[in-house]
Write an enzyme that holds these catalytic residues in place. Structure first.
Site, PDB file in Angstrom:
ATOM      1  N   ASP A 108      -4.771   3.670  -5.039  1.00 29.45           N
ATOM      2  CA  ASP A 108      -4.938   4.082  -3.648  1.00 29.45           C
ATOM      3  C   ASP A 108      -6.198   4.937  -3.487  1.00 29.45           C
ATOM      4  O   ASP A 108      -6.393   5.904  -4.220  1.00 29.45           O
ATOM      5  CB  ASP A 108      -3.702   4.866  -3.197  1.00 29.45           C
ATOM      6  CG  ASP A 108      -3.570   4.958  -1.695  1.00 29.45           C
ATOM      7  OD1 ASP A 108      -4.566   4.738  -0.980  1.00 29.45           O
ATOM      8  OD2 ASP A 108      -2.464   5.253  -1.228  1.00 29.45           O
ATOM      9  N   TYR A 142      10.511  13.723 -11.526  1.00 31.67           N
ATOM     10  CA  TYR A 142      11.747  12.927 -11.489  1.00 31.67           C
ATOM     11  C   TYR A 142      12.116  12.567 -10.049  1.00 31.67           C
ATOM     12  O   TYR A 142      12.514  11.435  -9.766  1.00 31.67           O
ATOM     13  CB  TYR A 142      12.918  13.686 -12.128  1.00 31.67           C
ATOM     14  CG  TYR A 142      12.862  13.808 -13.631  1.00 31.67           C
ATOM     15  CD1 TYR A 142      12.377  12.792 -14.438  1.00 31.67           C
ATOM     16  CD2 TYR A 142      13.328  14.958 -14.249  1.00 31.67           C
ATOM     17  CE1 TYR A 142      12.351  12.909 -15.817  1.00 31.67           C
ATOM     18  CE2 TYR A 142      13.313  15.091 -15.633  1.00 31.67           C
ATOM     19  CZ  TYR A 142      12.819  14.060 -16.407  1.00 31.67           C
ATOM     20  OH  TYR A 142      12.792  14.181 -17.777  1.00 31.67           O
ATOM     21  N   HIS A 158       0.823  -1.199   0.000  1.00 32.22           N
ATOM     22  CA  HIS A 158       0.000   0.000   0.000  1.00 32.22           C
ATOM     23  C   HIS A 158       0.864   1.258   0.000  1.00 32.22           C
ATOM     24  O   HIS A 158       1.786   1.361   0.792  1.00 32.22           O
ATOM     25  CB  HIS A 158      -0.927  -0.004   1.212  1.00 32.22           C
ATOM     26  CG  HIS A 158      -1.786   1.201   1.302  1.00 32.22           C
ATOM     27  ND1 HIS A 158      -1.743   2.053   2.359  1.00 32.22           N
ATOM     28  CD2 HIS A 158      -2.695   1.706   0.431  1.00 32.22           C
ATOM     29  CE1 HIS A 158      -2.611   3.033   2.170  1.00 32.22           C
ATOM     30  NE2 HIS A 158      -3.190   2.846   1.002  1.00 32.22           N
TER      31      HIS A 158
END
Length: 144
Positions: A66, A115, A22
């Site tokens: 999620d 990034y 998770h």
């Protein structure tokens, strides 16, 4: 081979998806993304012969997004001054809706911040996607 598993998903990628917990993140990167250098601390999976949409669709069939965050899907924001269209983002939204029934779960992250977040990802899938700004990061939810 297994029943019900999209054929595009390699044993290596299936293992990675299973290992993730998770809130772990995975990046589906376009062909221009510096997957090997950004992913020095991640698992980099090469899928150069495939596009980002087909990979996203296959991954989302097994990967719960999620539900504890507002935007579990992040896109690399177009850099100001770049005159680039991003029609692939609409394709991503359609895939997410079609596969998981979710809408309005995508947010944008500034290029260099993307990034930095990608450096913390559990894995990066390096695709052969030629669309610009086609990088997408998914945050894993729980299986209920």
């Amino acid at each position: 081979m297994l029943l019900g598993i999209p054929k595009i998903l390699s044993p290596e990628l299936l293992k990675v998806l299973c290992e993730m917990g998770h809130s772990d993140k995975i990046v589906i990167a376009d062909g221009n993304f510096p997957a090997e250098s950004i992913g020095k601390n991640a698992k980099v999976i090469r899928m150069d012969g495939h596009g980002a949409c087909e990979v996203l669709e296959a991954v989302l069939k097994l990967f719960p997004l999620d539900t504890y965050v507002e935007k579990p899907v992040s896109l690399m924001q177009v850099t100001p001054g770049d005159n680039v269209e991003t029609p692939i983002w609409d394709e991503y939204a359609k895939i997410i809706k079609d596969v998981q029934g979710k809408e309005n779960v995508m947010g944008e992250i500034e290029r260099f911040a993307f990034y930095e977040e990608a450096k913390k990802a559990y894995a990066i899938i390096a695709t052969g996607e030629s669309a610009l700004y086609a990088n997408i990061m998914l945050q894993k939810g729980v299986v209920k």
